[in-house]
Design a protein around this motif. Structure first.
Motif, mmCIF file in Angstrom:
data_model
loop_
_atom_site.group_PDB
_atom_site.id
_atom_site.type_symbol
_atom_site.label_atom_id
_atom_site.label_comp_id
_atom_site.label_asym_id
_atom_site.label_seq_id
_atom_site.Cartn_x
_atom_site.Cartn_y
_atom_site.Cartn_z
ATOM 1 N N PRO A 107 0.821 -1.214 0.000
ATOM 2 C CA PRO A 107 0.000 0.000 0.000
ATOM 3 C C PRO A 107 0.854 1.263 0.000
ATOM 4 O O PRO A 107 1.979 1.274 0.517
ATOM 5 C CB PRO A 107 -0.766 -0.116 1.314
ATOM 6 N N LEU A 108 0.309 2.320 -0.577
ATOM 7 C CA LEU A 108 0.877 3.666 -0.479
ATOM 8 C C LEU A 108 -0.231 4.552 0.081
ATOM 9 O O LEU A 108 -1.222 4.817 -0.598
ATOM 10 C CB LEU A 108 1.359 4.159 -1.840
ATOM 11 N N LEU A 109 -0.091 4.950 1.342
ATOM 12 C CA LEU A 109 -1.130 5.694 2.041
ATOM 13 C C LEU A 109 -0.873 7.194 1.945
ATOM 14 O O LEU A 109 0.214 7.665 2.283
ATOM 15 C CB LEU A 109 -1.193 5.288 3.516
ATOM 16 N N VAL A 110 -1.880 7.930 1.489
ATOM 17 C CA VAL A 110 -1.784 9.381 1.344
ATOM 18 C C VAL A 110 -2.819 10.028 2.266
ATOM 19 O O VAL A 110 -4.036 9.854 2.066
ATOM 20 C CB VAL A 110 -2.025 9.821 -0.106
ATOM 21 N N PHE A 111 -2.330 10.767 3.263
ATOM 22 C CA PHE A 111 -3.225 11.433 4.206
ATOM 23 C C PHE A 111 -3.456 12.879 3.778
ATOM 24 O O PHE A 111 -2.625 13.473 3.060
ATOM 25 C CB PHE A 111 -2.655 11.363 5.615
ATOM 26 N N ALA A 112 -4.558 13.432 4.224
ATOM 27 C CA ALA A 112 -4.955 14.779 3.794
ATOM 28 C C ALA A 112 -3.945 15.837 4.194
ATOM 29 O O ALA A 112 -3.856 16.888 3.550
ATOM 30 C CB ALA A 112 -6.325 15.124 4.364
ATOM 31 N N ASP A 113 -3.161 15.570 5.242
ATOM 32 C CA ASP A 113 -2.190 16.567 5.702
ATOM 33 C C ASP A 113 -0.839 16.441 4.989
ATOM 34 O O ASP A 113 0.127 17.105 5.355
ATOM 35 C CB ASP A 113 -1.985 16.449 7.219
ATOM 36 N N SER A 114 -0.772 15.611 3.965
ATOM 37 C CA SER A 114 0.501 15.385 3.283
ATOM 38 C C SER A 114 0.793 16.469 2.254
ATOM 39 O O SER A 114 -0.090 17.220 1.834
ATOM 40 C CB SER A 114 0.495 14.022 2.594
ATOM 41 N N ASP A 115 2.035 16.518 1.821
ATOM 42 C CA ASP A 115 2.443 17.335 0.679
ATOM 43 C C ASP A 115 1.970 16.587 -0.568
ATOM 44 O O ASP A 115 2.543 15.568 -0.940
ATOM 45 C CB ASP A 115 3.963 17.488 0.696
ATOM 46 N N LEU A 116 0.920 17.086 -1.213
ATOM 47 C CA LEU A 116 0.329 16.346 -2.330
ATOM 48 C C LEU A 116 1.264 16.228 -3.530
ATOM 49 O O LEU A 116 1.226 15.231 -4.261
ATOM 50 C CB LEU A 116 -0.995 16.987 -2.751
ATOM 51 N N ASP A 117 2.102 17.237 -3.730
ATOM 52 C CA ASP A 117 3.070 17.121 -4.825
ATOM 53 C C ASP A 117 4.014 15.948 -4.577
ATOM 54 O O ASP A 117 4.321 15.167 -5.488
ATOM 55 C CB ASP A 117 3.879 18.416 -4.958
ATOM 56 N N LEU A 118 4.470 15.819 -3.335
ATOM 57 C CA LEU A 118 5.322 14.688 -2.980
ATOM 58 C C LEU A 118 4.561 13.384 -3.116
ATOM 59 O O LEU A 118 5.076 12.397 -3.653
ATOM 60 C CB LEU A 118 5.833 14.850 -1.549
ATOM 61 N N THR B 183 2.516 11.689 4.930
ATOM 62 C CA THR B 183 1.779 12.512 5.891
ATOM 63 C C THR B 183 2.671 13.648 6.382
ATOM 64 O O THR B 183 3.894 13.518 6.398
ATOM 65 C CB THR B 183 1.303 11.671 7.095
ATOM 66 N N GLY B 184 2.034 14.732 6.791
ATOM 67 C CA GLY B 184 2.774 15.851 7.367
ATOM 68 C C GLY B 184 2.818 15.827 8.876
ATOM 69 O O GLY B 184 3.366 16.734 9.508
ATOM 70 N N ASP B 185 2.247 14.792 9.476
ATOM 71 C CA ASP B 185 2.120 14.692 10.929
ATOM 72 C C ASP B 185 3.019 13.565 11.428
ATOM 73 O O ASP B 185 2.742 12.388 11.180
ATOM 74 C CB ASP B 185 0.653 14.418 11.281
ATOM 75 N N SER B 186 4.092 13.900 12.118
ATOM 76 C CA SER B 186 5.048 12.895 12.569
ATOM 77 C C SER B 186 4.431 11.927 13.578
ATOM 78 O O SER B 186 4.771 10.738 13.594
ATOM 79 C CB SER B 186 6.285 13.565 13.180
ATOM 80 N N GLU B 187 3.530 12.420 14.407
ATOM 81 C CA GLU B 187 2.886 11.542 15.370
ATOM 82 C C GLU B 187 1.973 10.550 14.661
ATOM 83 O O GLU B 187 1.930 9.368 15.013
ATOM 84 C CB GLU B 187 2.082 12.366 16.385
ATOM 85 N N ARG B 188 1.254 11.014 13.640
ATOM 86 C CA ARG B 188 0.427 10.092 12.863
ATOM 87 C C ARG B 188 1.313 9.057 12.167
ATOM 88 O O ARG B 188 0.970 7.863 12.132
ATOM 89 C CB ARG B 188 -0.399 10.849 11.833
ATOM 90 N N ASN C 190 7.218 9.321 3.739
ATOM 91 C CA ASN C 190 7.523 10.477 2.887
ATOM 92 C C ASN C 190 8.742 10.232 1.995
ATOM 93 O O ASN C 190 9.490 11.170 1.658
ATOM 94 C CB ASN C 190 7.720 11.741 3.736
ATOM 95 N N CYS C 191 8.947 8.994 1.603
ATOM 96 C CA CYS C 191 10.030 8.633 0.679
ATOM 97 C C CYS C 191 9.710 7.253 0.130
ATOM 98 O O CYS C 191 8.731 6.619 0.532
ATOM 99 C CB CYS C 191 11.395 8.636 1.379
#
Length: 495
Positions: A267-278, A426-431, A447-448
């Motif tokens: 899976p590749l999980l994309v959360f709403a708080d992520s950098d969408l370009d990344l 995700t942009g949230d380290s705790e998440r 994020n990589c």
């Protein structure tokens, strides 16, 4: 085409001479039969390759067994020196190796030149250096000293896949040789040629005869004989689950340890708080090597609130990919490996479309290019329990599903029988911490993607495999780990 040179069968592939016979006991060995090797780039025949069977498998194990006492007794320093010499040989022939492998398996020439073949050399250097530092601190038990050591296990049977033939072969060969074992390498029949070149390079580097042997042929013939041989001490395999079951059964009969890396449905999980370009960049990267990457995050799981925007950006990014001849520097996606595999990929897609999936992009072969070129495909409207999201396609085919909560994301991510890898954006380290702790996977990237260090453990959970390799984990597998316990100084023997 193939031609005879001084009794050797030599094929000229991309201007490079490749011996198509086996390499057994330090010499070239022919077989009565051959099998065809065809380039996926244009379907042209490359050569006929020696087709081994039980006889060649037995001969290779015999040669490896004969070479084992001397090689296993060779000092760590000398083994490391020879492995570095092999790495030198690889680096001296990067252009040739890259050209031959691109012709043979259709992967991008630029990737072979810049990344894959340098990594082949690094595999040898890394395990040579790791060998010299391999140690465990002594410890005491009631005054007695415990000393841990790694003893060579014996003959190793290594069976490797076609998607990154030389890099994945040396990921096994290098630590096995470093550990003091001897090796019989069986390359995939769809891409056998660079394994033959590796045999030449190893011999030129001074690797003694019989320490590395290469036998070519079909799995059900030479492969089955090899893994069933009771003289084999270790088996390492990368490939499909059905083949792994057969190998595990053969290994069980002789109680031989196995290491199995069996692909996945990551899976590749994309959360709403992520950098969408990344997120989009990482998602499009999953088409690398025409989707023929075991670690690929083929299931895009996107939070509902950003799914539409993500999809639109993905379409734009994917449209910029150039599909075509992998020898062209501008090409991003080349062909798939073989007509049988190509048909398998299309079968997955057509069955998904017939059961309600929608192709946002792609959805079939690239008819403009013809041959084995499959259009990068993204499928939506797929149910969680359908074939397309539970079985490995191993082609340029991604699916997109949405989720609304973290719990739903984790449930979708873990909803297959595989567990090789996962990617979290995700942009949230705790998440990120919370989610990664719940994912079933041998490797998780945050994020990589595809950042791999040889000292890290590599392997899968569930049906993605058994065991871990890399760093000391490789030596733990390829060796018999010994503990020697010594009584306190001053002890005396009383008869």
């Amino acid at each position: 085409m193939s031609q005879r040179h001084d009794t050797a069968v030599v094929a000229t592939i991309a201007g490079v001479a490749v011996d198509t016979r086996h390499w057994i006991g330090g010499r070239r060995v022919a077989s009565p039969a051959t099998f065809p090797d065809t380039s996926p780039i244009d379907g042209s025949p490359l050569t006929e390759v020696a087709r081994g069977g039980a006889h060649e498998a037995a001969a290779a194990v015999t040669a490896a067994q004969a070479a084992f006492p001397s090689w296993s007794a060779t000092s760590r320093e000398e083994r490391a020196r020879i492995l570095h010499a092999i790495a030198d040989g690889v680096e001296n022939r990067i252009e040739e190796l890259a050209a031959v492998e691109t012709a043979d398996n259709g992967a991008l020439l630029r990737s072979h030149r810049r990344g894959v073949m340098p990594r082949v050399a690094h595999n040898f250097r890394f395990f040579a250096d790791w060998l010299l530092s391999l140690a465990h601190e002594d410890f005491e038990t009631r005054g007695h000293t415990n000393r841990i050591s790694w003893d060579p296990a014996g003959v190793c049977a290594l069976i490797t896949p076609w998607n990154a033939p030389l890099m994945l072969a040396t990921w096994k060969v290098a630590p096995a040789l470093a550990a003091g074992n001897t090796v019989v390498l069986k390359p995939a029949e769809w891409s056998p040629l660079t394994a033959s070149l590796l045999a030449d390079i190893a011999a030129e580097a001074g690797l003694p005869s019989g320490v590395l042997n290469v036998v070519q042929g079909y799995g059900e013939e030479v492969g089955s004989a090899l893994v069933s041989d009771p003289r084999v001490a270790r088996i390492s395999f990368t490939g499909s689950v059905p083949t792994a079951r057969h190998i595990a059964g053969a290994a069980a009969a002789n109680l031989v340890p196995v290491s199995l890396e069996l692909g996945g449905k990551s899976p590749l999980l994309v959360f709403a708080d992520s950098d969408l370009d990344l997120a989009v960049e990482l998602a499009v990267e999953q088409y690398d090597n025409a989707g023929q990457v075991c670690l690929a995050g083929t299931r895009l799981l996107v939070e509902s609130s950003v799914a539409e925007e993500f999809t639109q950006r993905f379409i734009v990014k994917a449209a910029a990919l150039q599909q075509g001849d992998p020898r062209d520097e501008a090409t991003d996606i080349g062909p798939n490996i073989h007509p049988d595999h190509f048909a398998r990929i299309d079968g997955f897609v057509q069955r998904a479309l017939a059961t309600g999936a929608r192709a946002v992009i792609g959805g079939g072969p690239n008819t403009e290019l013809g041959g084995l070129y499959y259009r990068p495909t993204l499928l939506t409207d797929v149910a969680p329990d359908t074939e397309i999201v539970t079985e490995e396609v191993f082609g340029p085919v991604l699916t997109l599903q949405t989720f609304d909560t973290d719990e739903e994301a984790v449930a979708l991510a873990n909803g297959t029988r595989f567990g090789l890898a996962a990617t979290v954006v995700t942009g949230d380290s705790e998440r990120a911490r919370r989610i990664t702790e719940q994912l079933v996977a041998g490797t998780v990237w945050v994020n990589c993607f595809f950042v791999r260090d040889l000292q890290a453990p590599f392997g899968g959970a569930r049906q993605s495999g058994i065991g871990r390799e890399g760093g000391t984990w490789s030596f733990d597998f390829y060796c018999d780990v010994k503990n020697t316990v010594t009584a306190p100084k001053g002890w005396q023997h009383h008869g």
